[in-house]
Scaffold this motif. Structure first.
Motif, PDB file in Angstrom:
ATOM      1  N   LEU A  14       0.857  -1.187   0.000  1.00 53.32           N
ATOM      2  CA  LEU A  14       0.000   0.000   0.000  1.00 53.32           C
ATOM      3  C   LEU A  14       0.896   1.241   0.000  1.00 53.32           C
ATOM      4  CD1 LEU A  14      -2.631   1.658   0.582  1.00 53.32           C
ATOM      5  CD2 LEU A  14      -2.302   1.097   2.997  1.00 53.32           C
ATOM      6  N   ILE A  15       0.678   2.096  -0.990  1.00 51.91           N
ATOM      7  CA  ILE A  15       1.442   3.349  -1.041  1.00 51.91           C
ATOM      8  C   ILE A  15       0.482   4.477  -0.687  1.00 51.91           C
ATOM      9  CG2 ILE A  15       2.967   4.808  -2.421  1.00 51.91           C
ATOM     10  CD1 ILE A  15       4.095   2.040  -2.514  1.00 51.91           C
ATOM     11  N   LEU A  16       0.789   5.175   0.385  1.00 50.73           N
ATOM     12  CA  LEU A  16      -0.068   6.278   0.837  1.00 50.73           C
ATOM     13  C   LEU A  16       0.337   7.584   0.148  1.00 50.73           C
ATOM     14  CD1 LEU A  16      -0.154   5.161   4.570  1.00 50.73           C
ATOM     15  CD2 LEU A  16      -2.019   5.026   2.905  1.00 50.73           C
ATOM     16  N   PRO A  17      -0.507   8.603   0.199  1.00 51.57           N
ATOM     17  CA  PRO A  17      -0.253   9.826  -0.578  1.00 51.57           C
ATOM     18  C   PRO A  17       1.090  10.500  -0.267  1.00 51.57           C
ATOM     19  CG  PRO A  17      -2.488   9.809   0.270  1.00 51.57           C
ATOM     20  CD  PRO A  17      -1.802   8.627   0.876  1.00 51.57           C
ATOM     21  N   GLY A  18       1.578  11.207  -1.266  1.00 51.69           N
ATOM     22  CA  GLY A  18       2.751  12.051  -1.072  1.00 51.69           C
ATOM     23  C   GLY A  18       4.071  11.302  -1.113  1.00 51.69           C
ATOM     24  N   CYS A  19       4.103  10.132  -1.724  1.00 53.07           N
ATOM     25  CA  CYS A  19       5.376   9.402  -1.791  1.00 53.07           C
ATOM     26  C   CYS A  19       6.088   9.684  -3.104  1.00 53.07           C
ATOM     27  CB  CYS A  19       5.149   7.904  -1.638  1.00 53.07           C
ATOM     28  SG  CYS A  19       4.716   7.493   0.052  1.00 53.07           S
ATOM     29  N   TYR A  20       7.412   9.690  -3.026  1.00 49.05           N
ATOM     30  CA  TYR A  20       8.266   9.894  -4.187  1.00 49.05           C
ATOM     31  C   TYR A  20       9.262   8.742  -4.167  1.00 49.05           C
ATOM     32  CZ  TYR A  20      10.655  12.601  -7.720  1.00 49.05           C
ATOM     33  OH  TYR A  20      11.191  13.029  -8.908  1.00 49.05           O
ATOM     34  N   ILE A  21       9.066   7.774  -5.059  1.00 51.18           N
ATOM     35  CA  ILE A  21       9.854   6.537  -5.022  1.00 51.18           C
ATOM     36  C   ILE A  21      10.647   6.484  -6.315  1.00 51.18           C
ATOM     37  CG2 ILE A  21       9.717   4.032  -4.786  1.00 51.18           C
ATOM     38  CD1 ILE A  21       6.951   4.463  -3.483  1.00 51.18           C
ATOM     39  N   GLU A  22      11.970   6.472  -6.225  1.00 50.48           N
ATOM     40  CA  GLU A  22      12.746   6.712  -7.447  1.00 50.48           C
ATOM     41  C   GLU A  22      13.947   5.805  -7.587  1.00 50.48           C
ATOM     42  OE1 GLU A  22      14.503  10.629  -7.374  1.00 50.48           O
ATOM     43  OE2 GLU A  22      14.777  10.525  -5.231  1.00 50.48           O
ATOM     44  N   GLY A  23      14.631   5.955  -8.721  1.00 50.42           N
ATOM     45  CA  GLY A  23      15.843   5.193  -9.014  1.00 50.42           C
ATOM     46  C   GLY A  23      15.516   3.725  -9.209  1.00 50.42           C
ATOM     47  N   ASN A  24      16.444   2.851  -8.819  1.00 59.47           N
ATOM     48  CA  ASN A  24      16.177   1.415  -9.004  1.00 59.47           C
ATOM     49  C   ASN A  24      15.666   0.783  -7.717  1.00 59.47           C
ATOM     50  OD1 ASN A  24      18.496   1.549  -7.602  1.00 59.47           O
ATOM     51  ND2 ASN A  24      19.760   0.444  -9.052  1.00 59.47           N
ATOM     52  N   THR A  25      14.808   1.504  -7.021  1.00 56.76           N
ATOM     53  CA  THR A  25      14.211   1.009  -5.774  1.00 56.76           C
ATOM     54  C   THR A  25      13.407  -0.261  -6.033  1.00 56.76           C
ATOM     55  OG1 THR A  25      14.110   3.184  -4.749  1.00 56.76           O
ATOM     56  CG2 THR A  25      12.473   1.579  -3.996  1.00 56.76           C
ATOM     57  N   GLU A  26      13.509  -1.208  -5.082  1.00 57.21           N
ATOM     58  CA  GLU A  26      12.673  -2.412  -5.123  1.00 57.21           C
ATOM     59  C   GLU A  26      11.967  -2.541  -3.789  1.00 57.21           C
ATOM     60  OE1 GLU A  26      14.405  -6.194  -6.299  1.00 57.21           O
ATOM     61  OE2 GLU A  26      15.804  -5.079  -7.575  1.00 57.21           O
ATOM     62  N   ILE A  27      10.649  -2.670  -3.836  1.00 53.05           N
ATOM     63  CA  ILE A  27       9.854  -2.818  -2.621  1.00 53.05           C
ATOM     64  C   ILE A  27       9.108  -4.146  -2.733  1.00 53.05           C
ATOM     65  CG2 ILE A  27       7.968  -1.824  -1.249  1.00 53.05           C
ATOM     66  CD1 ILE A  27       8.781   0.932  -2.362  1.00 53.05           C
ATOM     67  N   GLY A  28       9.095  -4.917  -1.653  1.00 51.59           N
ATOM     68  CA  GLY A  28       8.467  -6.232  -1.679  1.00 51.59           C
ATOM     69  C   GLY A  28       6.956  -6.163  -1.501  1.00 51.59           C
ATOM     70  N   GLU A  29       6.373  -7.272  -1.028  1.00 50.18           N
ATOM     71  CA  GLU A  29       4.924  -7.380  -0.865  1.00 50.18           C
ATOM     72  C   GLU A  29       4.497  -6.966   0.535  1.00 50.18           C
ATOM     73  OE1 GLU A  29       3.774 -11.343  -1.929  1.00 50.18           O
ATOM     74  OE2 GLU A  29       4.476 -11.107  -3.995  1.00 50.18           O
ATOM     75  N   ASP A  30       3.224  -6.607   0.650  1.00 47.29           N
ATOM     76  CA  ASP A  30       2.580  -6.341   1.944  1.00 47.29           C
ATOM     77  C   ASP A  30       3.274  -5.256   2.765  1.00 47.29           C
ATOM     78  OD1 ASP A  30       0.553  -8.484   1.706  1.00 47.29           O
ATOM     79  OD2 ASP A  30       2.309  -9.795   1.779  1.00 47.29           O
ATOM     80  N   CYS A  31       3.862  -4.301   2.111  1.00 52.28           N
ATOM     81  CA  CYS A  31       4.463  -3.172   2.834  1.00 52.28           C
ATOM     82  C   CYS A  31       3.452  -2.037   2.920  1.00 52.28           C
ATOM     83  CB  CYS A  31       5.702  -2.659   2.102  1.00 52.28           C
ATOM     84  SG  CYS A  31       7.052  -3.851   2.057  1.00 52.28           S
ATOM     85  N   ILE A  32       3.663  -1.126   3.845  1.00 47.87           N
ATOM     86  CA  ILE A  32       2.895   0.116   3.876  1.00 47.87           C
ATOM     87  C   ILE A  32       3.910   1.254   3.801  1.00 47.87           C
ATOM     88  CG2 ILE A  32       1.274   1.566   5.162  1.00 47.87           C
ATOM     89  CD1 ILE A  32       0.310  -0.993   6.566  1.00 47.87           C
ATOM     90  N   ILE A  33       3.840   2.018   2.732  1.00 44.23           N
ATOM     91  CA  ILE A  33       4.827   3.070   2.504  1.00 44.23           C
ATOM     92  C   ILE A  33       4.106   4.412   2.520  1.00 44.23           C
ATOM     93  CG2 ILE A  33       6.615   3.935   0.953  1.00 44.23           C
ATOM     94  CD1 ILE A  33       7.223   1.065   1.824  1.00 44.23           C
ATOM     95  N   GLY A  34       4.587   5.314   3.378  1.00 44.90           N
ATOM     96  CA  GLY A  34       4.004   6.647   3.421  1.00 44.90           C
ATOM     97  C   GLY A  34       3.077   6.823   4.595  1.00 44.90           C
ATOM     98  N   PRO A  35       2.382   7.932   4.686  1.00 41.52           N
ATOM     99  CA  PRO A  35       2.407   9.005   3.695  1.00 41.52           C
ATOM    100  C   PRO A  35       3.739   9.767   3.688  1.00 41.52           C
ATOM    101  CG  PRO A  35       1.173   9.675   5.632  1.00 41.52           C
ATOM    102  CD  PRO A  35       1.526   8.233   5.825  1.00 41.52           C
ATOM    103  N   ASN A  36       3.918  10.543   2.612  1.00 44.49           N
ATOM    104  CA  ASN A  36       5.011  11.507   2.516  1.00 44.49           C
ATOM    105  C   ASN A  36       6.386  10.923   2.771  1.00 44.49           C
ATOM    106  OD1 ASN A  36       3.086  13.557   2.037  1.00 44.49           O
ATOM    107  ND2 ASN A  36       2.693  13.625   4.238  1.00 44.49           N
ATOM    108  N   SER A  37       6.771   9.975   1.965  1.00 47.09           N
ATOM    109  CA  SER A  37       8.113   9.411   2.113  1.00 47.09           C
ATOM    110  C   SER A  37       8.861   9.505   0.797  1.00 47.09           C
ATOM    111  CB  SER A  37       8.018   7.950   2.556  1.00 47.09           C
ATOM    112  OG  SER A  37       7.447   7.903   3.852  1.00 47.09           O
ATOM    113  N   ARG A  38      10.186   9.658   0.916  1.00 47.00           N
ATOM    114  CA  ARG A  38      11.015   9.681  -0.286  1.00 47.00           C
ATOM    115  C   ARG A  38      11.964   8.488  -0.223  1.00 47.00           C
ATOM    116  NH1 ARG A  38      13.415  14.687  -3.373  1.00 47.00           N
ATOM    117  NH2 ARG A  38      14.271  13.529  -5.111  1.00 47.00           N
ATOM    118  N   ILE A  39      11.898   7.645  -1.220  1.00 44.68           N
ATOM    119  CA  ILE A  39      12.703   6.432  -1.214  1.00 44.68           C
ATOM    120  C   ILE A  39      13.507   6.386  -2.502  1.00 44.68           C
ATOM    121  CG2 ILE A  39      12.630   3.913  -1.144  1.00 44.68           C
ATOM    122  CD1 ILE A  39      10.062   4.258   0.514  1.00 44.68           C
TER     123      ILE A  39
END
Ligand code: UD1
Ligand code: CA
Length: 454
Positions: free
Chosen positions: A273-298
């Protein structure tokens, strides 16, 4: 039949209409320069060889693109035809040479493949991609006689009748390289801009007895040419929606897709689940069942499964399963965080490894350190890793308890199961199983106020 093709990508112009010091093709869409998208899609479509024509601020453009392509140099920007001429021998003998613009970042590999197929199967000497626009202003118009190609007329050279034509040149073509080289012999700069237009070579090829094909684009969005910051914003919006749609169809939940920015090379597992205001960039890899955000830069980080990241920033970091990060944490390059770790509020980690089950809950700086399993950091711990000249490492064993407000002056080592007393400044190694107290003992001066006031 093989649909092999080579590609020439034009990237020499300054982009005056961008009103910027930065060369046009280096302006970014989310996390990558425009020209990178065009190169990526060409490679994905199977281009066997790529030549990027650089000119304006060429050193900077070449440095950004790197060494995955060849370069041609156009020292003076005398027009798109002149730019392709600089590819020289690259064109020779090429049965299918695509010409693309570094400022049309939305082009898709599938479309390039379709174009190559059409060019080959129809036996064309050049095939141009056109599109139909309600507002054709600014683009070259594709003028037909009957169904067949007649010529392309640039906006600035068009008469009123031509200006009314809604079929425009996308700036994407496939040429027979030798036919294009022949056409260059006859190309002039006899037009309102005094430029050598690539678009004129199509009419020359036709007049030389060559066959000109037209492929009408299904999706005009793919060929949006970015000439201004307004168009850059439009292209970024389209790219963002395209990337976000891809992830949602893969099972990623985006709570507010309009307000979520994901780079094209990012990978995300299902049920994250990606919550509002996230900026996810480059060669980032995120697995399953994560909760990212709100407002995070990865940025260029790897996050495994079931990780929670709240209001935090991470760059070149690794976070393993079931770990929670934030709110307001900062993971700097080369942070390696294990499983079931807690990185809490106002915690900064840099160039350190934190092993499984460790808790760094609040207001702590861990830099240049190796931390074992199930360590508890009290609030306000600082690894003092820099003496103004050199950096040193701290080593903290398993099951260590670091009391609140401890300074660990590196290089220093704390053994397994050791404790440090709150407020200690630890300058010597602490053996395992011991308690280190490094602060002066409290003294109470009883009745002191009464005596002072006498
Ligand atoms: C060009 C086409 C136009 C088409 C449009 C599609 C010509 C003459 N016109 O117009 O028919 O509708 O693209 O987007 O080709 N460049 C160089 N060297 C130069 C000039 C340009 O490398 O001397 C590069 C630019 O960096 C840019 C690309 O070529 O990446 C296109 O140039 P630009 O000036 O933007 O052409 P348009 O006016 O958009
Ligand atoms: Ca353009």
């Amino acid at each position: 039949m093989s649909n092999d093709f080579k590609a020439v990508i034009l990237a020499a112009g300054q982009g005056t209409r961008m009103k910027s010091k930065v060369p046009k093709v280096l302006h970014k869409i989310i996390d990558k320069p425009m020209v990178d998208y065009v190169i990526d899609e060409s490679i994905k479509a199977g281009a066997s060889d790529i030549c990027v024509i650089v000119g304006h601020q060429s050193a900077m453009v070449k440095a950004m693109i790197g060494d995955r392509v060849k370069f041609g140099l156009q020292t003076e920007q005398l027009g798109t035809g002149h730019a392709v001429m600089q590819a020289g021998d690259f064109l020779k003998g090429g049965k299918a040479v695509a010409v693309l613009c570094g400022d049309t970042p939305l082009i898709r590999a599938e479309t390039l493949q379709k174009l190559a197929q059409k060019h080959n199967s129809e036996g064309n000497d050049v095939t141009v991609v056109s599109m139909i626009l309600d507002e054709p202003f600014g683009y070259g118009r594709v003028i037909r006689s009957g169904e067949s190609f007649d010529k392309i007329v640039e906006q600035k050279d068009a008469n009123d009748e031509e200006k009314a034509c809604k079929e425009v040149n996308t700036g994407v073509y496939i040429f027979d390289g030798d036919k294009l080289l022949d056409a260059f012999d006859k190309l002039t700069n006899n037009n309102s801009q005094g430029e050598y237009y690539l678009t004129d070579t199509l009419e020359i090829i036709k007049n030389n007895g060559g066959k000109v094909g037209i492929m009408v684009a299904e999706d005009a969005d793919e060929f949006l040419g970015v000439n201004s910051k307004l168009q850059l914003g439009e292209a970024a919006q389209i790219m963002k929606r395209r990337i976000n749609a891809y992830h949602m169809l893969n099972g990623v939940t985006l709570q507010d897709p309009e307000n979520t920015y994901i780079g094209k090379d990012v990978k995300i597992g299902a049920d994250t689940l990606i919550l509002p205001g996230c900026y996810i960039e480059g060669n980032t890899e995120i697995g399953e069942d994560c909760i990212i955000g709100p407002n995070s830069r990865i940025t260029s980080s790897k996050i495994n499964n079931c990780v929670t990241v709240q209001n935090s920033t991470m760059i070149d970091a690794f976070v393993d399963n079931y770990t929670t990060v934030g709110p307001y944490a900062y993971l700097r390059p080369n942070s390696k965080i294990g499983e079931h770790v807690r990185i809490g509020d106002f915690v900064e980690i840099k160039n350190s490894s934190i092993d499984d089950g460790t808790k760094v809950s609040h207001l702590t700086y861990v830099g240049d350190s190796d931390v074992g399993k199930c360590v508890n950091f009290g609030c306000g711990t600082v690894t003092v890793n820099y003496d103004g000249k050199n950096k040193f490492r701290c080593k903290i064993g398993d099951n260590v308890f670091i009391g609140c407000n401890t300074n660990l002056v590196a290089p220093v080592e704390v053994g397994d199961h050791a404790y440090t007393a709150a407020g200690s400044t630890i300058t010597n190694d602490v053996p395992g199983d011991s308690l280190a107290i490094a602060r002066s003992r409290q003294e109470n001066k009883e009745g002191w106020r009464v005596r002072r006031n006498k």
